[in-house]
Every structure is written in structure tokens, then in C-alpha cells.
Motif scaffolding. Structure first.
Motif, PDB file in Angstrom:
ATOM      1  N   ARG A  58       0.857  -1.180   0.000  1.00  0.00           N
ATOM      2  CA  ARG A  58       0.000   0.000   0.000  1.00  0.00           C
ATOM      3  C   ARG A  58       0.892   1.228   0.000  1.00  0.00           C
ATOM      4  NH1 ARG A  58      -5.202   0.525   3.713  1.00  0.00           N
ATOM      5  NH2 ARG A  58      -6.166   2.179   2.543  1.00  0.00           N
ATOM      6  N   ARG A  59       0.753   2.027  -0.995  1.00  0.00           N
ATOM      7  CA  ARG A  59       1.632   3.185  -1.120  1.00  0.00           C
ATOM      8  C   ARG A  59       1.126   4.391  -0.351  1.00  0.00           C
ATOM      9  NH1 ARG A  59       1.991   0.506  -6.054  1.00  0.00           N
ATOM     10  NH2 ARG A  59       4.113  -0.119  -6.519  1.00  0.00           N
ATOM     11  N   ARG A  60      -0.192   4.542  -0.283  1.00  0.00           N
ATOM     12  CA  ARG A  60      -0.738   5.665   0.455  1.00  0.00           C
ATOM     13  C   ARG A  60      -2.193   5.372   0.799  1.00  0.00           C
ATOM     14  NH1 ARG A  60      -4.080   9.036  -2.241  1.00  0.00           N
ATOM     15  NH2 ARG A  60      -4.289   8.718  -4.454  1.00  0.00           N
TER      16      ARG A  60
END
Length: 91
Positions: A58-60
């Protein structure tokens, strides 16, 4: 390094399973959590090969609006407008 072992086929739910000894996993470069492709050759031998599995990262944090941006249906229900009731993260 010893790359042979004896294992017993056992019942595992509705399937059968073999516990692969640590020395065999080490020799085949398998680690806990790895995925494998399982096949049988024309002589009845079972073949295990590493399966490339993408890892989810999950990047953001994404807002509900961003997550549902491609949704073309109706936006109804308390998720879209009522007050927060729990530990939701609202951006």
C-alpha cells in the motif's frame, strides 16, 4: 548437504498433504510463505516450482471517493454521507 528425505502422505481437511522437511526446502530455496506450482510429469513424479507472486504494498491511504472513482452506479447508503461511527480514517 543431504537433499533426500522420506515423508508420509496425510489427510489435511478435504485434501492430502506432505510436510516438506527443512533440508529439502533449503536445498530447493523455498521459504515459508512462498507459492509453488504443482505438476505431475509423465512418469507420475510430483514437481514443485516457485511461482512468482506479486506482493501487495500500500503506497498511500486512499479516500473512499478515490477508491470508488470508477464506480458508475448509485452512491447510496450511510457510507457516503452519515457521521463517523467508529475508528474510520476520513480524509
Amino acid at each position: 548437504m543431504d537433499d533426500t528425505a522420506t515423508a508420509t502422505l496425510t489427510k489435511w481437511g478435504n485434501s492430502q498433504g506432505v510436510i516438506i522437511p527443512k533440508n529439502i526446502c533449503r536445498a530447493a530455496h523455498f521459504n515459508i510463505g512462498d507459492s509453488a506450482l504443482i505438476a505431475v510429469d509423465d512418469k507420475g513424479r510430483i514437481i514443485l516450482e516457485h511461482k512468482e507472486t506479486p506482493t501487495y504494498t500500500r503506497r498511500r491511504v486512499m479516500s473512499l471517493e478515490e477508491f470508488a472513482a470508477g464506480w458508475s452506479g448509485e452512491r447510496i447508503g450511510e457510507e457516503w454521507g452519515d457521521a463517523d461511527v467508529g475508528a474510520e480514517v476520513v480524509l
